[in-house]
Design a protein around this motif. Structure first.
Motif, PDB file in Angstrom:
ATOM      1  N   LEU A  97      -1.594  -0.079   9.514  1.00 47.42           N
ATOM      2  CA  LEU A  97      -2.097  -1.018  10.136  1.00 47.42           C
ATOM      3  C   LEU A  97      -0.682  -1.977   9.744  1.00 47.42           C
ATOM      4  CD1 LEU A  97      -5.779  -2.016   8.346  1.00 47.42           C
ATOM      5  CD2 LEU A  97      -4.697  -2.362  10.690  1.00 47.42           C
ATOM      6  N   ALA A  98       0.196  -2.056   8.556  1.00 49.56           N
ATOM      7  CA  ALA A  98       1.707  -2.567   8.526  1.00 49.56           C
ATOM      8  C   ALA A  98       2.481  -2.326   9.355  1.00 49.56           C
ATOM      9  CB  ALA A  98       2.344  -2.073   7.431  1.00 49.56           C
ATOM     10  N   THR A  99       2.727  -1.281  10.175  1.00 51.70           N
ATOM     11  CA  THR A  99       3.784  -1.075  11.475  1.00 51.70           C
ATOM     12  C   THR A  99       2.613  -1.924  12.590  1.00 51.70           C
ATOM     13  OG1 THR A  99       3.821   1.885  10.689  1.00 51.70           O
ATOM     14  CG2 THR A  99       4.209   1.386  13.081  1.00 51.70           C
ATOM     15  N   LEU A 100       1.586  -2.364  13.127  1.00 50.95           N
ATOM     16  CA  LEU A 100       1.178  -2.172  14.476  1.00 50.95           C
ATOM     17  C   LEU A 100       0.986  -3.547  13.984  1.00 50.95           C
ATOM     18  CD1 LEU A 100      -2.330  -0.646  14.296  1.00 50.95           C
ATOM     19  CD2 LEU A 100       0.064  -0.632  15.694  1.00 50.95           C
ATOM     20  N   GLY A 101       2.046  -4.193  12.464  1.00 51.95           N
ATOM     21  CA  GLY A 101       2.148  -5.989  12.477  1.00 51.95           C
ATOM     22  C   GLY A 101       1.737  -6.805  11.443  1.00 51.95           C
ATOM     23  N   TYR A 102       0.013  -5.602  10.946  1.00 57.20           N
ATOM     24  CA  TYR A 102      -0.764  -6.702  10.416  1.00 57.20           C
ATOM     25  C   TYR A 102      -0.295  -6.196   8.675  1.00 57.20           C
ATOM     26  CZ  TYR A 102      -2.969  -6.572  14.751  1.00 57.20           C
ATOM     27  OH  TYR A 102      -3.935  -6.673  15.790  1.00 57.20           O
ATOM     28  N   LYS A 103      -0.972  -7.532   7.900  1.00 59.74           N
ATOM     29  CA  LYS A 103      -1.093  -7.290   6.579  1.00 59.74           C
ATOM     30  C   LYS A 103      -1.937  -6.711   6.069  1.00 59.74           C
ATOM     31  CE  LYS A 103       0.934 -12.207   6.195  1.00 59.74           C
ATOM     32  NZ  LYS A 103       0.335 -13.389   5.757  1.00 59.74           N
ATOM     33  N   ALA A 104      -1.578  -6.167   4.761  1.00 60.32           N
ATOM     34  CA  ALA A 104      -2.897  -4.962   4.618  1.00 60.32           C
ATOM     35  C   ALA A 104      -2.899  -5.123   2.570  1.00 60.32           C
ATOM     36  CB  ALA A 104      -3.293  -3.509   5.080  1.00 60.32           C
ATOM     37  N   SER A 105      -3.879  -5.058   2.054  1.00 56.63           N
ATOM     38  CA  SER A 105      -3.815  -4.395   0.603  1.00 56.63           C
ATOM     39  C   SER A 105      -4.967  -4.493   0.697  1.00 56.63           C
ATOM     40  CB  SER A 105      -2.841  -6.279   0.323  1.00 56.63           C
ATOM     41  OG  SER A 105      -4.491  -6.869  -0.029  1.00 56.63           O
ATOM     42  N   HIS A 106      -5.480  -3.728  -1.135  1.00 55.13           N
ATOM     43  CA  HIS A 106      -7.031  -3.639  -1.583  1.00 55.13           C
ATOM     44  C   HIS A 106      -6.945  -4.625  -2.275  1.00 55.13           C
ATOM     45  CE1 HIS A 106      -3.888  -3.330  -5.344  1.00 55.13           C
ATOM     46  NE2 HIS A 106      -4.969  -4.060  -5.985  1.00 55.13           N
ATOM     47  N   PHE A 107      -8.271  -4.947  -2.168  1.00 54.22           N
ATOM     48  CA  PHE A 107      -9.206  -5.495  -4.344  1.00 54.22           C
ATOM     49  C   PHE A 107      -9.552  -5.391  -4.822  1.00 54.22           C
ATOM     50  CE2 PHE A 107     -13.211  -8.220  -5.003  1.00 54.22           C
ATOM     51  CZ  PHE A 107     -12.560  -9.112  -5.168  1.00 54.22           C
ATOM     52  N   HIS A 108      -8.705  -6.199  -5.672  1.00 54.96           N
ATOM     53  CA  HIS A 108      -8.825  -5.344  -7.815  1.00 54.96           C
ATOM     54  C   HIS A 108      -9.873  -4.792  -7.589  1.00 54.96           C
ATOM     55  CE1 HIS A 108     -10.427  -9.806  -7.480  1.00 54.96           C
ATOM     56  NE2 HIS A 108     -11.008  -9.559  -8.629  1.00 54.96           N
ATOM     57  N   ARG A 109     -11.515  -5.099  -7.333  1.00 55.78           N
ATOM     58  CA  ARG A 109     -12.454  -4.637  -7.643  1.00 55.78           C
ATOM     59  C   ARG A 109     -12.676  -4.062  -7.057  1.00 55.78           C
ATOM     60  NH1 ARG A 109     -17.700  -6.292  -9.263  1.00 55.78           N
ATOM     61  NH2 ARG A 109     -18.902  -4.487  -9.315  1.00 55.78           N
TER      62      ARG A 109
ATOM     63  N   TRP B  11       0.317   8.115  13.400  1.00 55.87           N
ATOM     64  CA  TRP B  11      -0.448   7.678  11.974  1.00 55.87           C
ATOM     65  C   TRP B  11       1.241   7.171  11.031  1.00 55.87           C
ATOM     66  CZ3 TRP B  11      -5.360   5.955  11.755  1.00 55.87           C
ATOM     67  CH2 TRP B  11      -5.937   6.726  12.415  1.00 55.87           C
ATOM     68  N   THR B  12       0.755   6.313  10.632  1.00 52.33           N
ATOM     69  CA  THR B  12       2.137   6.310   9.339  1.00 52.33           C
ATOM     70  C   THR B  12       1.712   5.905   7.935  1.00 52.33           C
ATOM     71  OG1 THR B  12       2.878   5.019  10.810  1.00 52.33           O
ATOM     72  CG2 THR B  12       4.334   4.425   8.810  1.00 52.33           C
ATOM     73  N   THR B  13       2.139   6.263   7.384  1.00 51.37           N
ATOM     74  CA  THR B  13       1.722   6.683   5.504  1.00 51.37           C
ATOM     75  C   THR B  13       2.513   5.459   4.670  1.00 51.37           C
ATOM     76  OG1 THR B  13       0.584   8.587   5.066  1.00 51.37           O
ATOM     77  CG2 THR B  13       1.321   7.667   3.966  1.00 51.37           C
ATOM     78  N   THR B  14       2.197   5.313   3.876  1.00 50.15           N
ATOM     79  CA  THR B  14       2.955   4.146   3.237  1.00 50.15           C
ATOM     80  C   THR B  14       3.637   4.898   1.780  1.00 50.15           C
ATOM     81  OG1 THR B  14       1.268   3.560   1.909  1.00 50.15           O
ATOM     82  CG2 THR B  14       1.432   1.458   3.322  1.00 50.15           C
ATOM     83  N   SER B  15       4.514   4.993   2.826  1.00 45.09           N
ATOM     84  CA  SER B  15       6.181   5.714   1.125  1.00 45.09           C
ATOM     85  C   SER B  15       6.618   4.447   0.347  1.00 45.09           C
ATOM     86  CB  SER B  15       6.711   6.344   1.730  1.00 45.09           C
ATOM     87  OG  SER B  15       7.578   6.064   2.261  1.00 45.09           O
ATOM     88  N   GLU B  16       7.350   3.726   0.953  1.00 45.31           N
ATOM     89  CA  GLU B  16       8.328   2.983   0.290  1.00 45.31           C
ATOM     90  C   GLU B  16       7.483   2.123  -0.957  1.00 45.31           C
ATOM     91  OE1 GLU B  16      10.724   1.159   2.849  1.00 45.31           O
ATOM     92  OE2 GLU B  16      11.947   2.157   3.852  1.00 45.31           O
ATOM     93  N   GLU B  17       6.384   1.606  -0.428  1.00 48.96           N
ATOM     94  CA  GLU B  17       5.696   0.954  -1.518  1.00 48.96           C
ATOM     95  C   GLU B  17       5.138   1.693  -2.335  1.00 48.96           C
ATOM     96  OE1 GLU B  17       1.581  -1.894  -0.736  1.00 48.96           O
ATOM     97  OE2 GLU B  17       2.007  -0.925   0.931  1.00 48.96           O
ATOM     98  N   GLN B  18       4.453   2.215  -2.203  1.00 51.13           N
ATOM     99  CA  GLN B  18       3.893   4.095  -3.138  1.00 51.13           C
ATOM    100  C   GLN B  18       5.360   3.560  -4.328  1.00 51.13           C
ATOM    101  OE1 GLN B  18       0.539   4.308  -4.142  1.00 51.13           O
ATOM    102  NE2 GLN B  18       0.578   2.973  -2.056  1.00 51.13           N
ATOM    103  N   ALA B  19       6.712   3.794  -3.851  1.00 49.51           N
ATOM    104  CA  ALA B  19       7.719   4.273  -4.742  1.00 49.51           C
ATOM    105  C   ALA B  19       7.703   3.014  -5.856  1.00 49.51           C
ATOM    106  CB  ALA B  19       8.747   4.589  -3.793  1.00 49.51           C
ATOM    107  N   SER B  20       8.124   1.752  -4.856  1.00 54.46           N
ATOM    108  CA  SER B  20       8.361   0.281  -6.514  1.00 54.46           C
ATOM    109  C   SER B  20       6.790   0.436  -6.825  1.00 54.46           C
ATOM    110  CB  SER B  20       8.616  -0.188  -4.856  1.00 54.46           C
ATOM    111  OG  SER B  20       7.324  -0.926  -4.218  1.00 54.46           O
ATOM    112  N   ARG B  21       5.637   0.114  -6.373  1.00 54.97           N
ATOM    113  CA  ARG B  21       4.679  -0.265  -7.333  1.00 54.97           C
ATOM    114  C   ARG B  21       5.142   0.517  -8.963  1.00 54.97           C
ATOM    115  NH1 ARG B  21      -0.164   1.194  -4.422  1.00 54.97           N
ATOM    116  NH2 ARG B  21      -1.191   0.517  -6.018  1.00 54.97           N
ATOM    117  N   PRO B  22       4.790  -0.244  -9.627  1.00 56.80           N
ATOM    118  CA  PRO B  22       4.179   0.428 -11.886  1.00 56.80           C
ATOM    119  C   PRO B  22       3.647   1.413 -11.345  1.00 56.80           C
ATOM    120  CG  PRO B  22       3.813  -1.824 -11.057  1.00 56.80           C
ATOM    121  CD  PRO B  22       4.617  -1.863  -9.743  1.00 56.80           C
TER     122      PRO B  22
END
Length: 332
Positions: free
Chosen positions: A202-214, A262-273
């Motif tokens: 979704l990020a590669t296609l130009g859209y925002k994507a995140s989770h919900f804290h619950r 298909w694309t996998t988030t790698s940089e974002e996962q590496a920077s997360r605490p």
């Protein structure tokens, strides 16, 4: 009951936990707006089996006019997970002399464009940000391991609080409602697709994507439902289901450009605490318990003793009354 208490209708959908937060915020913000006050959510939490909201109330009749642009209804298909959010108003971003106007229709009609099912309506609810980013970051600073026990020594659940605030800080504040991946897969009888893979695509296609804290398996995105189901159809081409309960979903033509990768988030996962965000329940069968009931008869409690004493007194009175009546009849 929900409409009478909160001024909005809830829908049994995958995003029910977020919608409960937004319905509560709608009740608070609409009540404050009648008195010329604006409500700004600081932190809105859906925890276990309850919700908690922390808000800041300001006297601002000018900003109250923006409430219509922060209020929306949702159109939800009854067969699949397709939904669309319809705001009730539009407001220009300028702080000085903003312009307000009715919102244009951005949702589909009475028929779902993906499966042809009926569409139901939910809301109205608060569609603005659920959290204040600066306030959440300040709360995370207060959860520092070196100082948290000294500042608030009575709190013992710092691990859970830190994980919840970390999950909230990584949630996009301007995205409304979400999809639950297990429900998407179940509706099309597909094997699970990795969460990082669908968010990265979704990020590669130009859209925002995140989770919900619950919900750890939730995807909040500004991508329309057509894009979400296009990804499901592409996944179905690679993993054909034996039998789908909604075959019309698979028959629809894919609108995304090919060839597709298909694309996998790698940089974002590496920077997360490295913090545990979604902790398991503290014990089995965790949740609200049934309401309290009285002790059964014969259990030896104080209430039982009182009942027995009352019953004995009534029996003694009845025997005395019968004896008096017998004596009177004999005298006569």
């Amino acid at each position: 009951t929900c409409f009478a208490r909160y001024g909005g209708t809830a829908i049994k959908a995958g995003y029910i936990h977020e919608m409960s937060l937004r319905l509560l915020l709608h009740a608070v913000s609409s009540s404050a707006a009648r008195y010329g006050r604006e409500v700004q959510p600081l932190v809105s939490c859906s925890i276990d089996f309850y919700v908690r909201i922390f808000v800041r109330v300001r006297d601002s009749p000018a900003r109250v006019k923006r409430l219509a642009s922060k209020t929306a209804v949702v159109h939800q298909c009854v067969q699949c997970e397709t939904f669309a959010v319809q705001p009730l108003g539009e407001a220009s971003p300028e702080e000085n002399n903003p312009k307000f106007k009715p919102a244009r229709v951005v949702t589909f009609g009475a028929e779902c464009p993906e499966c042809g099912g009926r569409v139901k309506l939910g809301g109205p609810f608060y569609a603005g940000p659920l959290h204040d980013v600066d306030f959440v970051n300040r709360c995370l600073e207060a959860c520092d391991e070196e100082h948290c026990d000294d500042v608030l020594p009575g709190i013992t659940s710092w691990k859970k609080i830190r994980g919840l605030l970390t999950a909230i800080s990584e949630e996009h504040p301007d995205l409304v409602l979400y999809y639950r991946l297990p429900q998407l897969y179940k509706g099309m009888k597909l094997p699970p697709l990795p969460l990082r893979q669908i968010r990265g695509t979704l990020a590669t296609l130009g859209y925002k994507a995140s989770h919900f804290h619950r919900e750890p398996e939730a995807v909040k995105t500004d991508a329309p439902s057509a894009v979400i189901y296009d990804l499901m159809r592409l996944w179905a081409e690679e993993n054909p289901p034996k039998k789908s309960p909604l075959p019309q979903l698979l028959k629809k033509e894919v609108t995304l450009k090919r060839p597709f990768q298909w694309t996998t988030t790698s940089e974002e996962q590496a920077s997360r605490p490295r913090v545990a965000r979604f902790l398991p329940n503290p014990e089995p069968n965790w949740g609200p318990k049934p309401r309290a009931r009285g002790a059964p008869r014969g259990s030896g409690t104080t209430e039982d003793a009182g009942r027995e004493e009352g019953a004995s007194a009534k029996e003694d009175a009845a025997v005395a009354k019968e004896a008096a009546a017998t004596a009177t009849a004999s005298t006569t």
